[in-house]
Design a protein around this motif. Structure first.
Motif, PDB file in Angstrom:
ATOM      1  N   ARG A  18      -6.843   7.654   8.315  1.00  0.00           N
ATOM      2  CA  ARG A  18      -5.978   8.074   7.207  1.00  0.00           C
ATOM      3  C   ARG A  18      -4.697   8.697   7.747  1.00  0.00           C
ATOM      4  O   ARG A  18      -4.722   9.516   8.663  1.00  0.00           O
ATOM      5  CB  ARG A  18      -6.726   9.090   6.337  1.00  0.00           C
ATOM      6  CG  ARG A  18      -6.015   9.532   5.090  1.00  0.00           C
ATOM      7  CD  ARG A  18      -6.859  10.520   4.306  1.00  0.00           C
ATOM      8  NE  ARG A  18      -6.903  11.819   4.948  1.00  0.00           N
ATOM      9  CZ  ARG A  18      -5.987  12.780   4.775  1.00  0.00           C
ATOM     10  NH1 ARG A  18      -4.961  12.564   3.966  1.00  0.00           N
ATOM     11  NH2 ARG A  18      -6.096  13.926   5.391  1.00  0.00           N
ATOM     12  N   GLU A  19      -3.546   8.290   7.189  1.00  0.00           N
ATOM     13  CA  GLU A  19      -2.253   8.889   7.538  1.00  0.00           C
ATOM     14  C   GLU A  19      -1.990   8.864   9.047  1.00  0.00           C
ATOM     15  O   GLU A  19      -1.600   9.872   9.641  1.00  0.00           O
ATOM     16  CB  GLU A  19      -2.188  10.333   7.018  1.00  0.00           C
ATOM     17  CG  GLU A  19      -2.209  10.466   5.506  1.00  0.00           C
ATOM     18  CD  GLU A  19      -0.887  10.004   4.891  1.00  0.00           C
ATOM     19  OE1 GLU A  19       0.015  10.836   4.716  1.00  0.00           O
ATOM     20  OE2 GLU A  19      -0.781   8.804   4.578  1.00  0.00           O
TER      21      GLU A  19
ATOM     22  N   GLY B  84      -3.641   9.134   0.877  1.00  0.00           N
ATOM     23  CA  GLY B  84      -2.856   8.674   2.008  1.00  0.00           C
ATOM     24  C   GLY B  84      -3.026   7.191   2.315  1.00  0.00           C
ATOM     25  O   GLY B  84      -3.762   6.467   1.643  1.00  0.00           O
TER      26      GLY B  84
END
Length: 281
Positions: free
Chosen positions: A194-195, A221
């Protein structure tokens, strides 16, 4: 028909996936020298240029999913006139789950020079940090949005031996992971990234079943999922034999759905895998 060479040049520019500092000096120079810049989001392009200290001198046009077909023809005309056209998306490489493929094929057909300005990739970045085998892998893009189509896609990939990389929207992540656990097995190793490269980067590793439960609370995200490939085990159930057993039980009066569920449970495989095998048979 052989293409007539034109003097224009198409540059597919990889954009940072999070941190502007990951951009190369070549990207900065290309933004300043291109005659035309086709950007997925023109505002994000100008923000990136400002972060890089680049002064855009060429014409900037929008180039995104909804106008890709019409805009591609316009950009090929610019190539025929000898322009250098730079394509840049919000993040990563144009054409990889982003606009760019259509224009690339048209530019090649027109005889223009097509080159790439490499940059960061969420696919290879996630693969590298996942901890899963990276010697052989495949990129599967975004899974289908509809549950039925998604389940069928995953069943078709259940025996894929290579590590698989997917993109997914955060609001569909929990359902996607649950469908993966159903098709691939709850114990299949995976990682949710994520991200990547951003302030709140997070990599969650574990079995698909565990990750599906974690995602139920909601995740935000940009998401990349990496799933380990299928590793055959000794004594792995023979699908053909299991299909035959389902047929035997239904012939004796059991409902097909109940027979599939019972046989799959006894064999220790996801019932969706057996159901699809029965349906194909």
């Amino acid at each position: 028909m052989e293409a007539v060479n034109v003097s224009g040049r198409l540059v597919l520019a990889g954009a940072p996936i999070g941190q502007p500092g990951d951009a190369s000096p070549r990207l900065r120079a290309a933004l300043e020298s291109a005659d035309v810049i086709a950007a997925e989001d023109t505002r994000r392009l100008r923000r990136l240029a400002a972060d890089l200290g680049a002064r855009i001198g060429g014409r900037v046009v929008s180039y995104y999913d909804a106008n890709e077909e019409a805009r591609a023809a316009e950009l090929v005309d610019a190539l025929r006139e000898g322009a250098t056209v730079l394509v840049i998306t919000d993040a990563g490489m144009p054409g990889v789950s982003d606009p760019g493929y259509r224009l690339t094929t048209l530019a090649i057909e027109a005889g223009a020079t097509v080159t790439a300005l490499p940059g960061p990739s969420a696919v290879t970045t996630a693969l590298a940090v996942s901890g899963l085998p990276s010697d052989r892998f495949c990129f599967e893009g975004f899974p289908p949005r509809k549950p039925g189509e998604r389940a069928r896609r995953f069943v078709a990939l259940a025996d894929e031996p290579r590590t698989m990389v997917f993109f997914e929207a955060p609001h569909r992540l929990a359902a996607c992971l649950a469908a993966m656990a159903e098709a691939f097995g709850a114990d299949r190793p995976a990682a949710v990234c994520r991200e990547l490269t951003k302030t709140y980067e997070e990599v969650r590793r574990g079995p698909l079943g565990e990750l599906a439960r974690w995602a139920q609370d909601g995740v935000k995200g940009e998401i990349t999922i990496v799933v380990g490939g299928h590793i055959p085990s000794r004594g792995e159930p023979d699908l053909a034999a299991l299909v035959a057993e389902v047929a035997r039980r239904t012939a004796e009066g059991a409902g097909r759905k109940e027979a599939v569920a019972a046989v799959a449970k006894e064999a220790g495989i996801p019932k969706r895998v057996l159901y699809d095998a029965v349906h194909r048979g």
